[in-house]
Design a protein around this motif. Sequence first.
Motif, PDB file in Angstrom:
ATOM      1  N   TRP A  46       0.834  -1.196   0.000  1.00 47.72           N
ATOM      2  CA  TRP A  46       0.000   0.000   0.000  1.00 47.72           C
ATOM      3  C   TRP A  46       0.872   1.251   0.000  1.00 47.72           C
ATOM      4  O   TRP A  46       1.890   1.312   0.702  1.00 47.72           O
ATOM      5  N   PHE A  47       0.445   2.224  -0.774  1.00 48.21           N
ATOM      6  CA  PHE A  47       1.076   3.543  -0.796  1.00 48.21           C
ATOM      7  C   PHE A  47       0.009   4.573  -0.413  1.00 48.21           C
ATOM      8  O   PHE A  47      -1.146   4.451  -0.828  1.00 48.21           O
ATOM      9  N   ARG A  48       0.403   5.584   0.337  1.00 49.57           N
ATOM     10  CA  ARG A  48      -0.566   6.619   0.678  1.00 49.57           C
ATOM     11  C   ARG A  48       0.106   7.994   0.657  1.00 49.57           C
ATOM     12  O   ARG A  48       1.318   8.125   0.833  1.00 49.57           O
ATOM     13  N   ALA A  49      -0.706   9.022   0.412  1.00 53.54           N
ATOM     14  CA  ALA A  49      -0.233  10.405   0.419  1.00 53.54           C
ATOM     15  C   ALA A  49      -1.408  11.318   0.704  1.00 53.54           C
ATOM     16  O   ALA A  49      -2.580  10.919   0.588  1.00 53.54           O
ATOM     17  N   ARG A  50      -1.100  12.557   1.063  1.00 48.88           N
ATOM     18  CA  ARG A  50      -2.108  13.592   1.243  1.00 48.88           C
ATOM     19  C   ARG A  50      -2.097  14.499   0.022  1.00 48.88           C
ATOM     20  O   ARG A  50      -1.044  14.868  -0.475  1.00 48.88           O
ATOM     21  N   LEU A  51      -3.285  14.823  -0.429  1.00 47.35           N
ATOM     22  CA  LEU A  51      -3.429  15.637  -1.623  1.00 47.35           C
ATOM     23  C   LEU A  51      -4.087  16.964  -1.258  1.00 47.35           C
ATOM     24  O   LEU A  51      -5.187  16.986  -0.694  1.00 47.35           O
ATOM     25  N   ASP A  52      -3.415  18.062  -1.555  1.00 49.37           N
ATOM     26  CA  ASP A  52      -3.964  19.408  -1.347  1.00 49.37           C
ATOM     27  C   ASP A  52      -4.086  20.082  -2.705  1.00 49.37           C
ATOM     28  O   ASP A  52      -3.069  20.422  -3.322  1.00 49.37           O
ATOM     29  N   ARG A  99     -14.512  20.389  -7.389  1.00 47.89           N
ATOM     30  CA  ARG A  99     -14.263  20.563  -5.966  1.00 47.89           C
ATOM     31  C   ARG A  99     -12.767  20.661  -5.698  1.00 47.89           C
ATOM     32  O   ARG A  99     -11.933  20.272  -6.515  1.00 47.89           O
ATOM     33  N   GLY A 100     -12.401  21.159  -4.573  1.00 48.47           N
ATOM     34  CA  GLY A 100     -11.024  21.150  -4.137  1.00 48.47           C
ATOM     35  C   GLY A 100     -10.778  19.988  -3.189  1.00 48.47           C
ATOM     36  O   GLY A 100     -11.714  19.343  -2.694  1.00 48.47           O
ATOM     37  N   TYR A 101      -9.501  19.714  -2.937  1.00 54.94           N
ATOM     38  CA  TYR A 101      -9.140  18.637  -2.021  1.00 54.94           C
ATOM     39  C   TYR A 101      -8.200  19.208  -0.977  1.00 54.94           C
ATOM     40  O   TYR A 101      -7.098  19.694  -1.298  1.00 54.94           O
ATOM     41  N   ALA A 104      -6.829  15.563   1.375  1.00 52.55           N
ATOM     42  CA  ALA A 104      -7.457  14.321   0.901  1.00 52.55           C
ATOM     43  C   ALA A 104      -6.428  13.197   0.918  1.00 52.55           C
ATOM     44  O   ALA A 104      -5.225  13.421   0.738  1.00 52.55           O
ATOM     45  N   GLU A 105      -6.902  11.984   1.121  1.00 50.77           N
ATOM     46  CA  GLU A 105      -6.006  10.831   1.166  1.00 50.77           C
ATOM     47  C   GLU A 105      -6.096  10.049  -0.144  1.00 50.77           C
ATOM     48  O   GLU A 105      -7.171   9.702  -0.617  1.00 50.77           O
ATOM     49  N   ILE A 106      -4.916   9.781  -0.725  1.00 55.84           N
ATOM     50  CA  ILE A 106      -4.810   8.876  -1.873  1.00 55.84           C
ATOM     51  C   ILE A 106      -4.177   7.584  -1.387  1.00 55.84           C
ATOM     52  O   ILE A 106      -3.158   7.602  -0.692  1.00 55.84           O
ATOM     53  N   LEU A 107      -4.797   6.476  -1.743  1.00 55.80           N
ATOM     54  CA  LEU A 107      -4.251   5.156  -1.432  1.00 55.80           C
ATOM     55  C   LEU A 107      -4.085   4.371  -2.729  1.00 55.80           C
ATOM     56  O   LEU A 107      -5.004   4.327  -3.554  1.00 55.80           O
TER      57      LEU A 107
END
Length: 788
Positions: A46-52, A99-101, A104-107
Amino acid sequence: MPPSADAISHWQVSSDRVTWMPARVPGTVAGALGDRERDYDAEDWWFRARLDVAPPADDEEVLLRLEGIATIADVYLDGSLVVESNSMFTSHTVDLGRRGYDEAEILICCRALAPVLAEARSPRARWRPRIAPSGLRHVRTMILGRAPGFAPGPAAVGPWRPVTVERRRHVALDDFVLRTRVTGDDGQLRFSGALRPLGTNRIRSASVVLSGPTGTHQAPLRDGQLTVPRVARWWPHTHGDPVLHDVKLLVETGNDEVEVATRRVGFRTLESAPNVEEDGIGLCVNGQSVFARGAVWTPIDLVTMTPSEKQLRVVLERVRDGGMNMLRIPGTSAYESATFHDLCDELGLMVWQDFMFANFDYPIDDAFRSAVESEARAVLEHVAWRPSLAVVCGNSEVEQQATMLGRSVDEARSDLFGDLLPRLVRDADIDAPYVPSAPCGGDLPFRPGVGIANYYGVGGYRRPFSDVRLAGVRFAAECLAFSNLPDDDELAGAGVPADVGSDWDFADTRNHYAVALYGSDASARLEVGRATSGEVMAEVFGEWRRDASPCRGGLVLWLTDVRPGAGWGVLDHRGDPKVAYHHLRRALAPVAVWMTDEGQGGLDLHVANDRPTPLSTRLRVAFYRDREIKVEEAEVSADVPAHTVKRWGVEEMLGRFIDASYAYRFGPAGFDVVVASLESDNNLLSQAFRFPVGRPRGVDTAASLGLVCDVRKNGDSVVLDIGCRRLAHGVRVHMPGFEANDNAFSIEPGSTRSIALQRVSDMVASGSGLITAVNLADSVAFDVDEST
């Protein structure tokens, strides 16, 4: 303003969804963990990141782009499934909407591939190669990293290509298609594009602008083409200048002019033999026959799969400087990046592009066919407009594998390689020839004298050098696989390739020729082993490159090792040259001299001038006894037209018979070294050595050879003037932080070679170096300091 992209960063990886660790994207799990031996296909990752992302303005749209995930993957954005991927070779685009993020979490979940590979699936394979797990025939992913014999790991798992957010402003471009052609002396640029205004913008005009050596030319996008009078042409670097032209798509919306897309294109004609399955490829560029030579490309870093542009440039410049003009991207690997192809265009390197199929009996059901068609269309649009694209090939070794296991060529070629892929190539308006499989042609595709060959007669099959001419190779898509020794003695036994199930490996191949060339104890001497594979490669290419040969090119297996050790690469896993590279560099140089043994016909000298201008030189041949005493010498003026190879008989130059090849053997040979030199204005352009009674098998001291070295400064370079009284064979310069412009060379008795050292590390300004040689028991030291 041009579109902008905000890169996603701060990725982390986990195998148990509890412990998260930092990872780089683009990259792989192996790149994050640094463990080459782990089975990354056995687990979910699994990979995850925060998206702004700020909400788009009225005249904007925002896209999430995932350019490649290995291999079976799901992508979630704020808990919603947005992408399901079943191919390493497919890119994905997600419209992020209005919409904006904010945080937000990307997995990205990369599913374990091992259970998929083990699953029994229909239809059953008609042949089962041992190269890798047979389940790979159903999965669109890379064989490298999963092939036990030559690339056992690590497997590529993870987002190996960039993941970015693209923010488009004012106008969107969904397609931009370019094609170049040459008609007479003029270039034709054909183009099309699908433009959409964003928000309330209106497209007032759209123009394509081309600028280059022949000026600036412009036409409206709707016209679909523009003409460049007397266009400057793109050439492979060996035969001319790889001239490129800049192309821009400019769109005017209201008061703004937006540069929507940029490309660099080249103009050239490309022709091939009318029947590649009989005659080989036989490439002609701009009406000139080109001897295509180079290597099979492998990823620079199999661990991360993400080399930097600087790393790519260094390696590709080594290809250029090594006299190579073609690279083959094989079906066992992965499609290359835009940066790779940009550099090949710039450096004048032709590209043989395989589709990513190799060895297996691939299923042709509707779902697989549809996936392949989408993949192929995307790949072709990625490369179709590039001047470097020279060959498109359906697969690697599918026809060879099938027929060696008792099936027919028709079964192996099937609808996939015989109809679908060639039709897509035609639809893409590509002028490069299509080859259904490498190898192919003849009654059986692995016969070397017809069509496209994989030639290992000299090499894996340990045939004598006479087999090269006997085989009659037209074009070798692969050849000359050896376990090429690296400089590091500790790695000499590591990374040695082997065919699965065989009781020999490619170190045995190297040692076979070492013994043949240097005697029974040669296989124990690493310096001899380093020299052997390069000398064998040079011998084979000399045979192929002569004017009377039917061969029109050959590609060495491989360019770069995929792991540390003595792999197939002529460059090591870091991209640094091995000894074999230096022998190839001299043999493949655009201007070169070499000799061939014609048996009772004596020795022939050959001079190649691939350059676009005539060559006026002196050709000299000298014979030495006891590797020191000159017994014969002759010299002629050698005028060689552009793009030409010429031949001289040695005894014709001397004006009498001396048994130059030592074929008649009327008593002991009167000489043991023959040196051919190509010289111009007191400069040595190229030099070749021949040993009619065998290579030097013993070793001498530096004092016995009279080997000396003087050090001097010449601009930014340090120059070594290395001289000898007796033959010094296989001379190597070792200097940490510096790179020699030639290495692993021989020095003619009584002569001096000047070798330039260029600093390649800013951390090293001075130090001590060593000179070694194959026939030298000790070494000669030299010093470099700031005053040198």
